[in-house]
Design an enzyme around this catalytic site. Structure first.
Site, PDB file in Angstrom:
ATOM      1  CG  HIS A 141     -44.750 -20.310  -9.542  1.00  0.00           C
ATOM      2  ND1 HIS A 141     -45.897 -19.926 -10.206  1.00  0.00           N
ATOM      3  CD2 HIS A 141     -43.825 -19.337  -9.789  1.00  0.00           C
ATOM      4  CE1 HIS A 141     -45.670 -18.759 -10.820  1.00  0.00           C
ATOM      5  NE2 HIS A 141     -44.427 -18.393 -10.576  1.00  0.00           N
ATOM      6  CE  LYS A 158     -45.754 -17.515  -6.812  1.00  0.00           C
ATOM      7  NZ  LYS A 158     -44.988 -16.399  -6.197  1.00  0.00           N
TER       8      LYS A 158
END
Length: 229
Positions: free
Chosen positions: A136, A140
Site C-alpha cells: 500500500h 497507510k
C-alpha cells in the site's frame, strides 16, 4: 412512482475515501449524501435524519459512531480498518440492534479473491504452504492491512494446523492496494493477485452496501453477503 434515493450520512468525509465516496454518490440516483461529518463534528442530528451511515473515518471514532447508530436505529456500513479487540466487540454489540456491513475491503474483485483463496486452499491441501504479500501507499498506517488479515483468517479456517499464515506488508509510493496469496507446493507455485488502481472500487462497493443494508434485520453482514457470493 420512483423510490426516493437512500439518504446517507458520510462519516470521515474529509479523508481520501470519504471524498471519493461523496464524488461518486453525486452521479448515483439511488443514493444521496445528506450529511457529512469528520473529526470533532456532532454526529447525533445527522444520524437521526439519515437512512444509513457510511463510515470511513478512524477506528478511534468507532465507539461514538456505533452508539449513535444504535440510539437512532440506523444501519451502518463500516469501511474503517485497524480496530482493536475492544472496538471489534463494540461493533459486534451494535449488530444486536442494527444491521451492520463490516468489510475489510469493499472491492468486488477482492471479495472474489476471498472466495478463490478459500477454494484454492481446500483444493491444494496440506502439500502447499500459503503466504500473503500486501503493498500500500506509504501513508497507510495499519499493517498488515485489513484485507490481508481477512485473507489469512480465511486460509487459517480451512487448515487443520494452528500455525499462522505469514503476511508481508510493504509501504511505498502511492500504491492504492495490492494483495497476493502465494501457494507453494512441490515443484510448483500458484499466485492469486488483486491490484487496485483507484479508490473508486472501494467507494462503489460501499455505496452498493449502503443501498443493500437498508431494511435488513439486525446482524453482522459482509461484502460477500452484499454480493451474494
Amino acid at each position: 412512482m420512483k423510490n426516493s434515493p437512500v439518504r446517507a450520512l458520510l462519516v470521515g468525509a474529509d479523508g481520501r475515501m470519504g471524498k471519493t465516496v461523496f464524488d461518486l454518490a453525486q452521479n448515483d440516483r439511488e443514493i444521496e449524501i445528506i450529511a457529512r461529518c469528520d473529526l470533532g463534528d456532532p454526529i447525533d442530528r445527522a444520524m437521526k435524519n439519515c437512512d444509513v451511515a457510511i463510515d470511513f473515518s478512524h477506528a478511534d471514532a468507532m465507539d461514538e459512531i456505533c452508539r449513535a447508530a444504535s440510539q437512532h436505529a440506523k444501519p451502518l456500513v463500516i469501511g474503517t480498518t485497524g480496530h482493536s479487540p475492544q472496538q471489534h466487540r463494540i461493533i459486534e454489540e451494535t449488530t444486536q440492534s442494527v444491521p451492520v456491513v463490516f468489510a475489510s475491503n469493499f472491492s468486488v474483485g477482492v471479495n472474489v479473491l476471498f472466495s478463490l483463496a478459500r477454494k484454492a486452499g481446500e483444493w491444494l491441501g496440506s502439500d502447499f504452504t500459503a503466504e500473503i504479500v500486501e503493498t500500500h501507499h506509504k501513508m497507510k498506517k495499519d499493517a498488515p492491512s485489513g484485507t490481508a488479515k481477512t485473507l489469512a483468517e480465511i486460509l487459517e479456517a480451512g487448515r487443520k494446523s494452528e500455525s499462522k499464515i505469514p503476511i508481508q506488508s510493504i509501504r511505498e509510493g502511492d500504491i492504492v492496494g495490492e494483495h497476493s496469496v502465494i501457494f507453494s507446493g512441490p515443484a510448483e507455485r500458484l499466485e492469486l493477485t488483486h491490484r487496485a488502481v483507484s479508490r473508486e472500487i472501494f467507494a462503489r462497493g460501499a455505496l452498493r452496501a449502503a443501498k443493500w443494508i437498508v431494511h435488513k434485520p439486525p446482524g453482522l453482514y459482509s461484502m460477500q453477503d452484499v454480493l451474494g457470493l
